[in-house]
Scaffold this active site. Structure first.
Site, PDB file in Angstrom:
ATOM      1  N   GLU A 227     -13.982  -1.992  -1.767  1.00 10.06           N
ATOM      2  CA  GLU A 227     -14.298  -2.544  -0.340  1.00 10.06           C
ATOM      3  C   GLU A 227     -15.630  -2.000   0.249  1.00 10.06           C
ATOM      4  OE1 GLU A 227     -10.944  -1.042   2.489  1.00 10.06           O
ATOM      5  OE2 GLU A 227     -12.230  -1.568   3.888  1.00 10.06           O
TER       6      GLU A 227
ATOM      7  N   ASP B  82       0.685  -1.154  -0.057  1.00 10.22           N
ATOM      8  CA  ASP B  82       0.062  -0.051  -0.110  1.00 10.22           C
ATOM      9  C   ASP B  82       0.735   1.141  -0.110  1.00 10.22           C
ATOM     10  OD1 ASP B  82      -2.868  -0.037  -0.024  1.00 10.22           O
ATOM     11  OD2 ASP B  82      -2.956  -0.864   1.986  1.00 10.22           O
TER      12      ASP B  82
HETATM   13  O1  KIV Z   1      -4.937  -1.559   4.025  1.00  8.64           O
HETATM   14  C1  KIV Z   1      -5.473  -2.865   3.768  1.00  8.64           C
HETATM   15  O2  KIV Z   1      -5.365  -3.708   4.507  1.00  8.64           O
HETATM   16  C2  KIV Z   1      -6.473  -2.758   2.853  1.00  8.64           C
HETATM   17  C3  KIV Z   1      -7.385  -3.942   2.557  1.00  8.64           C
HETATM   18  C4  KIV Z   1      -8.562  -3.635   3.780  1.00  8.64           C
HETATM   19  C5  KIV Z   1      -7.693  -4.181   1.257  1.00  8.64           C
HETATM   20  O3  KIV Z   1      -6.248  -1.784   1.923  1.00  8.64           O
END
Ligand code: KIV
Length: 277
Positions: free
Chosen positions: A192, A93
């Site tokens: 989501e 991310d």
């Molecule tokens: O940060 C995370 O774990 C996510 C998931 C909820 C897809 O973005």
């Protein structure tokens, strides 16, 4: 010894972003989050994709939201996950503040993630203004996963973590965001917490696979936050199915350990080094 048997672990081929893209309308894609090497090692044989999610901020660091997560935190956790896994595609991310200001900054930070961790892709929460950045990154060799619907990094704008797509206007906006991410080159899109039917509509409308979380079984794959599905917390969101009872197991283990220490039954002879005779 056959060639197959003599192959070291390092010769196992990792799933790639194009492999995931090719799974559209195929066998559902299995995804989980991981933040450390130990958990990554355990889930790797069962996952196509491991996400080093910025949920690490809440799940591991005790933050109220993902907004406080930094690039350095993501890189540290992603390096551990890469060390623990050999097979799954590892996606990292991009945290709040590391990509929204513009494509060039996003590229510099994404390149740092790929170079310093060895992971093969990044994920961006893809509001309407992010499509241009996805296009910029994918054109320069950075595989990108999009993320629409509930976007946790926008918590301060929307005032909470409620499900999205309950009005016609919101449904249309989320569908447009997913289509924009797809057209910009995303190899997959996380959907989501959206109201019934919307994930199915998005899945039909885009060419890349959709990965649902709280978004129905009609997506091309599913993801859960691993500590949630292991039952590590007292409270879990409505859409989580618990596959473990880790909170109870940890409390029970700590309580038994406390008893053993206090009554001096631990360590016993078997756990004590003897003098060599
Ligand atoms: O940060 C995370 O774990 C996510 C998931 C909820 C897809 O973005």
């Amino acid at each position: 010894m056959s060639q197959q048997m003599s192959r070291p672990d390092s010769a196992v081929t990792r799933v790639s972003a194009p492999d995931i893209h090719a799974r559209k309308n195929g066998i559902p894609i299995v995804c989980l989050t991981a933040y450390d090497a130990a958990v990554a090692r355990l889930i790797d044989p069962f996952c196509d994709l491991i996400l080093v999610g910025d949920s690490v901020g809440m799940a591991v660091h005790g933050l109220e939201s993902t907004v406080g997560v930094t690039l350095d935190m993501m890189i540290l956790h992603a390096r551990a996950v890469m060390r623990g896994s050999i097979r799954a595609l590892v996606v990292v991310d991009m945290p709040f503040g590391s990509y929204e200001a513009g494509p060039e900054i996003a590229f510099a930070n994404a390149a740092r993630i790929l170079k310093e961790t060895g992971a093969q892709a990044v994920k961006l929460e893809s509001g309407p203004e992010i499509a241009a950045t996805i296009r910029f990154l994918t054109a320069r060799g950075v595989p990108v996963m999009g993320h629409v619907g509930l976007r946790p990094q926008a918590v301060n704008m929307v005032g909470g973590f409620r499900a999205r797509g309950r009005s016609d206007a919101e449904r249309a906006a989320i569908l447009a965001e997913a289509q924009a991410a797809d057209e910009a080159g995303a190899f997959a899109i996380v959907v989501e917490c959206v109201a019934e039917g919307l994930a199915e509509e998005i899945t039909r409308a885009v060419g890349c696979p959709t990965i649902g979380i709280g978004a129905s079984a009609q997506c091309d794959g599913q993801i859960l936050v691993t500590p949630d599905m292991l039952g590590l917390f007292d409270w879990t969101p409505k859409f989580v199915r618990r596959y473990g009872t880790m909170a109870a197991q940890i409390a029970e283990a700590a309580s038994r350990y406390r008893e053993d220490v206090q009554e001096r039954s631990f360590p016993g002879r078997a756990e004590t080094y003897r003098i060599k005779t």
